[in-house]
Design a protein around this motif. Structure first.
Motif: not given
Lengths: 349, 349, 349, 349
Positions: A130, C7, C57-58, C203, C208, C233, D30, D233-237
């Motif tokens: 990160h 999260n 997405a984030t 989120t 989700w 995205h 993550y 593009h790294l989702f937390s959940k």
């Protein structure tokens, strides 16, 4: 009384003359000419090893392409917060490298403090994506304010780079001025210390436009030929840069011009010390002198024809600048005359 | 017998001489000198209107920054599939513009076919973001293969640009050669037709390194000062470019050198026609001549000292090239002599 | 005892349920479905004006695309040095915007000090291209350390933006927590103060994956549809984000979950105050609580099943942290139970 | 009668159900949760080797990050001219990779012709930096028009990649449809042939949003963790993607849904053959059917509730489309019912 910048000077007669000498005839373009090759060999001799040389149009290009060559995604490049690539390149390093962040490091008189550098790098855990990843360190020799890293200081910084697996870049826009100030050799000031990439500047020290990205270990060249071309910095008539460097190096002209401009800086500093109007801000170690004077006095000097600029107080400056005072920068060059310096000396006496 | 490229030549003596004339003294850096300003004014006179001029290091930079200035996210820039910015710039336009796509358009002898351009643009529905959005068109004058767009052809393309709200860029690396070929004026060949951005090249026609991005309507300059600096193309001693252009324009030197190199091309073409060994591939309209000959013959010429390169068959070439034959390019320049041309004429006779 | 991060929670049952409800049937892709449109309308109602909504997405995407939308070449974006986009996004804002620099600004407890912001922007002279150009300001509401800007503080920062012609972005990854903390409305906390771009996060507060870039004045949308698609995205089945937001807003679920998590944070802070082992570092204003404790004690709590992380000391922290002590972060969420909080209270008592 | 696209469908009940099952509780963010790890293991089982899996938000992201991972400066990535990453991603591959050019290759029915691929790559001499450097090849399986590469065809293309030292990427947005069409295994269709990077799509085949970049040889992961995070593009959940894939793979649900949608396509094609109004354009090999019909007839069908789109004629289409005719695309999915297909069959009969 021209002290605005060393890039206000023109070209040294020997350099201009060599351009004329090479104006005729035909030669392969894009760096493939005999003259290009000959000048690359001179670089190798000067650095006492095989090096790879890439001419580019500006010092900013040499810096930004060094950052680009060293970078990786999410990269952080460490430089002094007053470095040229941080303060004066309009984001070229970030832009050309695709978003590498310049992480500012503090240190007195524009020199990175090795302890602070170590601490700054240490904040970044390679496993914590990160925050990004450290990818390189840049030092400026001589610095933006005319100070010079000692060989021991370069050693200390290079050691931190080695410990962290990071390449070390040197912004040598005023490389020659630092070199003669330390009385050392190009090899000693660079790769023997651990410098990997060097922005080698000739423009400020007597050329029209002669800048090179020097990769001190050719094994580290990587994609630089593509990086340079893709950044639109591959000259077609590349030999006109080569011709400048040829004259620059011949009979050590470059050391002579650098010694001259450093001497002019010292002479100017002497005038400051003798004057009652200007205080020397710190000891000049290359070709830049900084003086503190009353704002009104500065204006009076300028109105009498002296050209120089106010400057921002560097990080960690221990001296005092009064409310009505201003810190000003004076830059000397190969073209500065003792006469001009002395005229300014008379003015401020 | 030097026909490899016009960038194998050096600098015209008058241009080299003017550089020497301006080598001394001090002047403001980064384009702010009196000489820089004076040369900008000359550009305005030549183009018969106020224009904005940005010196850069290479034609690739002028092209890529034009694309960047015109671009928007998901942008598509239309150019002939054999254009320099498509084939010879290592992706600089895509890179410096942050990913603009160069959309190739066909057309005979390296000239965009207006109908095909209209059809290509028409494929993209502005409301369908998935496919991206057209953002500009580029033409090359003269083209990579020595052909020239007529004013009517430029009109046709400019009309399509206007209908689609797109800016028109002209890659004028060989602007002067096209200009004297058409016998027209810079104004007529550019903004009066609808050209917005021009890569104005001086290097191939007698300068060492003199390239400019000319914005023909200063209202369209936008962020170009930042774009240039950020791409590391703002010279500190900018006046060394200005000095070249000053001599280039003085007494119409640039038209004279262009006329000379076009005449040398025509002379060479005449030798082709008269020879039994080389067929003229198409009529040269500027300073490039293309000949078809047996592969073996070409090798023989080269072994006797003629320098020229094989070339790839351009799109839409109507002629025939036998299996044992090769298409070769011959480029003339201000430095080409009638003697050299005639020596080659004798060789192929 | 789950306090690692909000999260780490899953999805609120009502939100998961609504996804299931919308799992069947067919609907237009890429944001064109009836459900997408209906949810955009809900956003407009909540913000009491027409706004433009872009699902991504984030939170990082919402932040980085806001920076990109606002940026210009050589751009500098001002944010608190501890902001998420500075410390935790791996350079996404720099990368996606093509090299915009994040300029760190200081201020106590992660809130930008308006005076320091004004001074930082004021350093950049728009005519001095070398240093780049200010292009925007970002604030985080609530901040990374659980503090909240008052409406007056937002006013002060927005005023500086207006004076300098800069857009204001709000990173609202924890927008709801700040909103209920201030007891104000979305309109009051954003566009009525002068916020232009908002990263609206769902989120962390019970969805989700539901993040949106909200442009508070649709006239400022510019190229965002292309920016989002080009950054990969634009969801095809966009309605699965819409379905989450629909349930999120229904019957003010989002305010309820935010109030709950803020209450859990306050309850936890109460336990700190009552305990002999943990000192409250500063008053929590949203859903994050920071405690100072002996390093050994922290380890003991963790070994008994409490999940929380050490944190770095924020800029301008006035309190004291002993050599053997550690500052730790505890985050509550919609899923945190009073039971869990009280169990930790018992542990530290 | 829903044939607009497979992304107009929602989520399969088993997949929606599994999301609900995993909605509660706490888990590391993550990508570090147990569920994330378990699903990565399932991927390894399915591919019969260790692979590295990176969830991303869209297929465009998986494609563009694959291009980015493989790319180098001045890079050229070869793909069919009708590939999704060429035609439908708004320049995301060029943008995220910092300017890589997509070089279009021809081939019948959207499949790259290996000979043409070899010729296209062969044009680029690695020593000639002006033209850039080949960096990778992408194929789409199944293609944009519902055709499928045979294993032998993949072999041929992979061989060319190997000969040229280039990685091979497969865009598997409809991977499952191709897999069951060939009746082969994931290992056989990918790494055993020579595929290095795979965009593995779950969204079109029954998930809400489940896309993964699968690196088939973990030694080639390189900087992808940073590339993904930096592209936001790294989702937390992240586990909500994992939960979808878990259900997707359980009891071979994904193969069942793919078989169903391919069968529906075949059934639809059967109706075309039997009808007097629609001609089958080419044999469907996956879940897309293309029909040629009178423009007026198409309008009539649409007005009676059939949803489908006109499509552009693919490169190398051997059939004939009359002036008054239109080529239209029909896509089936896991949610398509035989009833719906038959109703359309009745309509066109």
């Amino acid at each position: 009384m021209h002290f605005a910048s060393d890039n206000w000077a023109g070209a040294h007669p020997k350099i201009a003359g060599n351009l004329v000498r090479h104006a005729g005839g035909f030669a392969a373009a894009y760096g493939a000419s005999d003259l290009d090759n000959a000048v690359e060999k001179i670089f190798c001799e000067i650095f006492e090893r095989e090096v790879a040389v890439f001419f580019v149009a500006t010092g900013t290009a040499a810096n930004a392409l060094s950052v680009t060559a060293a970078s990786r995604p999410g990269g952080l490049f460490f430089a002094h917060r007053e470095a040229h690539l941080v303060e004066d390149e309009c984001g070229a390093p970030e832009y050309l490298s695709g978003g590498t962040r310049l992480h500012p490091v503090d240190g007195e008189l524009s020199r990175i403090d090795p302890q602070k550098l170590g601490a700054a790098i240490g904040q970044f855990d390679p496993a914590f994506i990160h925050a990004g990843q450290p990818v390189g360190v840049s030092i400026t020799q001589s610095t933006e304010i005319g100070t010079v890293y000692s060989l021991a200081e370069i050693d200390a910084i290079a050691g931190i780079c080695r410990d962290n697996g990071l390449p070390l870049h040197m912004d040598g826009a005023r490389f020659a001025n630092a070199l003669v100030s330390l009385g050392t050799t190009p090899a000693e000031m660079t790769w023997r210390r651990g410098v990997d990439f060097l922005s080698f500047g000739g423009t400020k020290n007597g050329c029209w436009c002669a800048e090179a990205l020097v990769v001190l270990d050719p094994a580290k060249v990587g994609e630089i030929p593509f990086l340079r071309k893709r950044a639109a910095h591959l000259f077609s008539k590349s030999r006109f840069i080569a011709a400048q460097f040829q004259a620059y190096f011949e009979d050590d002209l470059w050391l002579e011009t650098a010694r001259h401009s450093n001497a002019m800086a010292a002479r100017l500093a002497g005038h400051f010390a003798a004057s009652g109007t200007v205080r020397l801000a710190w000891k000049p170690e290359a070709n830049e002198v900084f003086g503190i004077m009353a704002r009104e006095t500065a204006g009076a000097f300028q109105s009498k024809g002296a050209i120089f600029h106010p400057w921002k107080t560097p990080h960690g400056f221990a001296g005092e600048i009064g409310e009505d005072e201003t810190l000003c920068r004076f830059v000397t060059s190969f073209a500065t005359t003792a006469d001009d310096v002395d005229r300014f000396g008379d003015l401020i006496a």
